[in-house]
Design a protein around this motif. Structure first.
Motif, short mmCIF file in Angstrom:
data_model
loop_
_atom_site.label_atom_id
_atom_site.label_comp_id
_atom_site.label_asym_id
_atom_site.label_seq_id
_atom_site.Cartn_x
_atom_site.Cartn_y
_atom_site.Cartn_z
N PHE A 1 0.84 -1.20 0.00
CA PHE A 1 0.00 0.00 0.00
C PHE A 1 0.88 1.25 0.00
N ASP A 2 1.86 1.28 0.90
CA ASP A 2 2.74 2.45 1.00
C ASP A 2 3.54 2.66 -0.27
N GLN A 3 3.84 1.57 -0.99
CA GLN A 3 4.61 1.68 -2.24
C GLN A 3 3.73 2.01 -3.43
N GLY A 4 2.42 2.06 -3.24
CA GLY A 4 1.51 2.48 -4.30
C GLY A 4 1.06 1.37 -5.23
N ARG A 5 1.20 0.11 -4.81
CA ARG A 5 0.77 -1.00 -5.66
C ARG A 5 -0.41 -1.77 -5.07
N LEU A 6 -0.98 -1.28 -3.98
CA LEU A 6 -2.15 -1.90 -3.36
C LEU A 6 -3.13 -0.82 -2.98
N ALA A 7 -4.41 -1.06 -3.25
CA ALA A 7 -5.46 -0.12 -2.89
C ALA A 7 -6.54 -0.86 -2.11
N VAL B 1 -2.61 -0.47 -10.84
CA VAL B 1 -3.55 0.00 -9.81
C VAL B 1 -3.06 1.34 -9.25
N LYS B 2 -3.97 2.27 -9.10
CA LYS B 2 -3.63 3.55 -8.47
C LYS B 2 -3.65 3.34 -6.97
N GLY B 3 -2.56 2.75 -6.50
CA GLY B 3 -2.50 2.27 -5.13
C GLY B 3 -2.20 3.36 -4.12
N GLY B 4 -2.08 2.92 -2.86
CA GLY B 4 -1.87 3.87 -1.78
C GLY B 4 -3.09 4.70 -1.50
N ASP B 5 -4.25 4.21 -1.90
CA ASP B 5 -5.47 4.99 -1.74
C ASP B 5 -6.64 4.08 -1.38
N MET B 6 -7.73 4.71 -0.97
CA MET B 6 -8.95 4.00 -0.63
C MET B 6 -10.07 4.53 -1.52
N THR C 1 -23.89 -5.22 -20.71
CA THR C 1 -24.51 -6.52 -20.95
C THR C 1 -24.12 -7.53 -19.88
N ILE C 2 -22.84 -7.55 -19.55
CA ILE C 2 -22.36 -8.46 -18.51
C ILE C 2 -22.96 -8.10 -17.16
N PHE C 3 -23.06 -6.79 -16.89
CA PHE C 3 -23.57 -6.30 -15.60
C PHE C 3 -24.82 -5.47 -15.84
N PRO C 4 -25.96 -6.10 -16.02
CA PRO C 4 -27.18 -5.35 -16.37
C PRO C 4 -27.63 -4.36 -15.30
N ASN C 5 -27.16 -4.53 -14.06
CA ASN C 5 -27.52 -3.59 -13.01
C ASN C 5 -26.59 -2.38 -12.95
N LEU C 6 -25.55 -2.37 -13.77
CA LEU C 6 -24.56 -1.31 -13.72
C LEU C 6 -25.18 0.06 -13.98
N ARG C 7 -26.18 0.09 -14.85
CA ARG C 7 -26.83 1.37 -15.19
C ARG C 7 -27.61 1.96 -14.02
N ASN C 8 -27.82 1.18 -12.97
CA ASN C 8 -28.55 1.69 -11.79
C ASN C 8 -27.66 2.54 -10.89
N PHE C 9 -26.36 2.58 -11.18
CA PHE C 9 -25.42 3.31 -10.33
C PHE C 9 -24.83 4.48 -11.10
N SER C 10 -24.61 5.57 -10.40
CA SER C 10 -24.19 6.81 -11.06
C SER C 10 -22.78 6.72 -11.63
N THR C 11 -21.92 5.90 -11.04
CA THR C 11 -20.55 5.77 -11.49
C THR C 11 -20.26 4.34 -11.87
N ALA C 12 -19.91 4.12 -13.13
CA ALA C 12 -19.62 2.76 -13.59
C ALA C 12 -18.15 2.41 -13.40
N ASN C 13 -17.27 3.41 -13.53
CA ASN C 13 -15.84 3.18 -13.41
C ASN C 13 -15.33 3.90 -12.17
N LEU C 14 -14.81 3.15 -11.22
CA LEU C 14 -14.39 3.71 -9.94
C LEU C 14 -12.99 4.29 -9.98
N GLY C 15 -12.26 4.07 -11.07
CA GLY C 15 -11.00 4.76 -11.29
C GLY C 15 -9.80 4.25 -10.51
N PHE C 16 -9.88 3.04 -9.96
CA PHE C 16 -8.72 2.57 -9.19
C PHE C 16 -7.68 1.87 -10.05
N VAL C 17 -8.00 1.67 -11.33
CA VAL C 17 -7.03 1.06 -12.22
C VAL C 17 -7.18 1.66 -13.61
#
Length: 515
Positions: A153-159, A444-449, A499-515
């Motif tokens: 985590f401290d080295q930025g490779r784990l989130a 991964v954009k590590g060192g973050d939560m 198509t793979i995640f038909p419920n994805l459209r129910n959430f405001s953010t599809a890509n959480l940006g951690f990678v």
């Protein structure tokens, strides 16, 4: 070690081999692929699912340590015959038999007092303060036996992905209590929630999201699509696609599935029997269509197994190191870390990838023993230490695969049935819902939560936790969002993700940006 399969399992594994060529031409393709061995890692990507079977207590894996949160945490968990509350940041390890100043109890091997305080981590992004939390700045830590993960985590490779779980749509506490929104089927059921995490539907689902991503990108692997989805930790719906079928590898030095009897020099005392058995089970000239299909599957599978074993004998694969010895922190006994051995097999398959011309692979490994209704201090501490040991090994191993740093090309993530109750039942925890997970990799954009870490605390003494029902956190991030973020990095387009995640459209953010 030889893996044994009954006929039903063999057909299940082999059905996806239909697109593979015969063993002879397959071998010729490999011989011609030698020039690919030096290809750049930039066009290769792999996703590795680490499934924690039984429901990992994420509340003792990632913790909020600000005064307000820690007070409610310690109050809820420092109870019972064998309290499971961990020690605060900075608490030194208490020698065995000595009295711990925080709990007033004698320290013992395998108890929180003996491990010392939780390990602080400092996310790059300040977490929002949720309702019901009075802290002006939230601080966090990892379990005290996960020091290798803190380093990553401290080295930025784990989130850390906070409070993720199965959801159909966002849910509030009021909506849950009123049952006014759709909820996943059979919450708190092991089999159903394992399936929902892996396939978006309860037990009985046949197609998983890892397999579906493999379906979409398997053409990048040329004629060797059999190696798109690899399991080293037992079969699971996660890797099952419409066309892709998971290919199982064992964790010994001869990793391919072998049909018992056909690979021996003798069978039932006869040196001629192995060849006769192979001829019988690979016969495609029967009057039965089923028998002919089965024979075709056997032909392809046996051929593939021999080729895999040949490639795994090459120096680029054999140079993949074995993990260092692992010591159980609850017993001080040296044990086998099965998770690290599975990740060794994954690393060896990645090392073999250029020989097969592979560009996209989905892997699954697993670790069991997280159903910690009892003896949680002993069992979960050992499992979390195994995760940290295995992650550190895998990260280091990927840093030099045949002279190439493959860490930017591989994203590893944890998944589990669910988390555990925030309260203790005396020496363990029970089934719950939302929990925290780990994501590792050079990309991964590590060192973050990521996501929202929830308000901590039970509904007691006039306090009402707005994000908790019973003793369970309501997830604020869905599995669909978590998985789709990795799918986008993997190369799956937005329309296919929906198509793979038909419920994805129910959430405001599809890509959480951690990678």
């Amino acid at each position: 070690m030889t893996v044994s399969l009954d006929r039903r399992q063999f057909l299940r594994f082999g059905a996806g081999l239909a697109g593979m060529t015969t063993a002879g031409s397959f071998g010729l393709q490999l011989a011609a692929a030698g020039s690919a061995a030096g290809q750049s890692a930039s066009d290769y990507k792999a996703i590795v699912c680490v499934f924690l079977f039984g429901g990992n207590d994420a509340n003792n894996m990632v913790l909020a340590t600000d005064t307000d949160s820690w007070g409610r945490y310690f109050s809820a968990r420092n109870q019972g015959a064998d309290p499971i509350a961990l020690m605060p940041v900075g608490t030194p390890a208490t020698p065995i038999g000595a009295i711990n100043p925080v709990t007033g109890r004698a320290s013992a091997l395998g108890k929180p007092e003996h491990w010392g305080g939780v390990l602080p981590i400092a996310p790059k992004t300040t977490q929002a303060i949720p309702a019901g939390t009075t802290a002006s700045n939230r601080t966090f830590a990892l379990h005290p036996l996960m020091a290798p993960c803190k380093t990553l985590f401290d080295q930025g490779r784990l989130a850390v992905m906070a409070n993720v779980g199965t959801l159909i749509q966002p849910v509030t506490k009021a909506q849950y209590n009123a049952r006014s929104v759709s909820l996943p089927a059979n919450l708190y059921s092991h089999n159903d929630q394992q399936s929902t995490w892996q396939a978006g539907a309860a037990e009985g689902a046949r197609i998983g999201w890892g397999g579906q991503m493999g379906d979409l990108l398997m053409s990048m692997n040329g004629t060797n699509t059999i190696f798109t989805a690899i399991t080293a930790g037992g079969t699971a719906v996660y890797l099952s696609g419409r066309n892709v079928v998971q290919y199982p590898l064992s964790t010994n030095n001869s990793p391919a599935i072998i049909v018992n009897g056909t690979a021996s020099t003798s069978l039932y005392g006869s040196t001629a029997a192995p060849a006769a058995l192979k001829e019988i089970i690979s016969n495609t000239a029967s009057t039965s269509d089923f028998a002919n299909d089965f024979g075709s599957v056997v032909n392809r599978s046996v051929g593939a197994a021999s080729v895999v074993n040949e490639v795994f004998g090459r120096s680029v694969v054999t140079s993949v190191p074995s993990p260092a010895n692992y010591t159980n922190p609850a017993t001080n006994a040296v044990e086998t870390n099965s998770l690290a051995l599975q990740l060794r097999t994954v690393a060896r398959m990645i090392a073999a990838g250029p020989s097969f011309g592979l560009k996209r692979q989905v892997f699954m490994v697993s670790l069991g023993g997280f159903d910690s209704h009892d003896t949680q201090n002993r069992d979960q501490s050992n499992n979390l230490a195994k995760i940290a040991h295995a992650f550190a090994y895998f990260d280091q191993t990927l840093s030099n695969i045949g002279g190439v740093d493959m860490r930017n090309s591989v994203t590893t993530f944890t998944a589990s049935d669910f988390s555990r109750t925030f309260s203790t039942n005396g020496d363990g925890t029970d089934h719950a819902w939302g929990g925290h997970h780990l994501i590792m990799g050079g990309a991964v954009k590590g060192g973050d939560m990521y996501g929202q870490f929830p308000t901590v605390g039970m509904d007691v003494n006039g306090f009402s936790n707005p994000g908790m029902v019973g003793a369970s956190f309501i997830p604020t991030t869905s599995v669909d969002q978590y998985a789709a973020t990795m799918g986008a990095w993997f190369g799956v387009g937005n329309s296919d993700l929906n198509t793979i995640f038909p419920n994805l459209r129910n959430f405001s953010t599809a890509n959480l940006g951690f990678v």
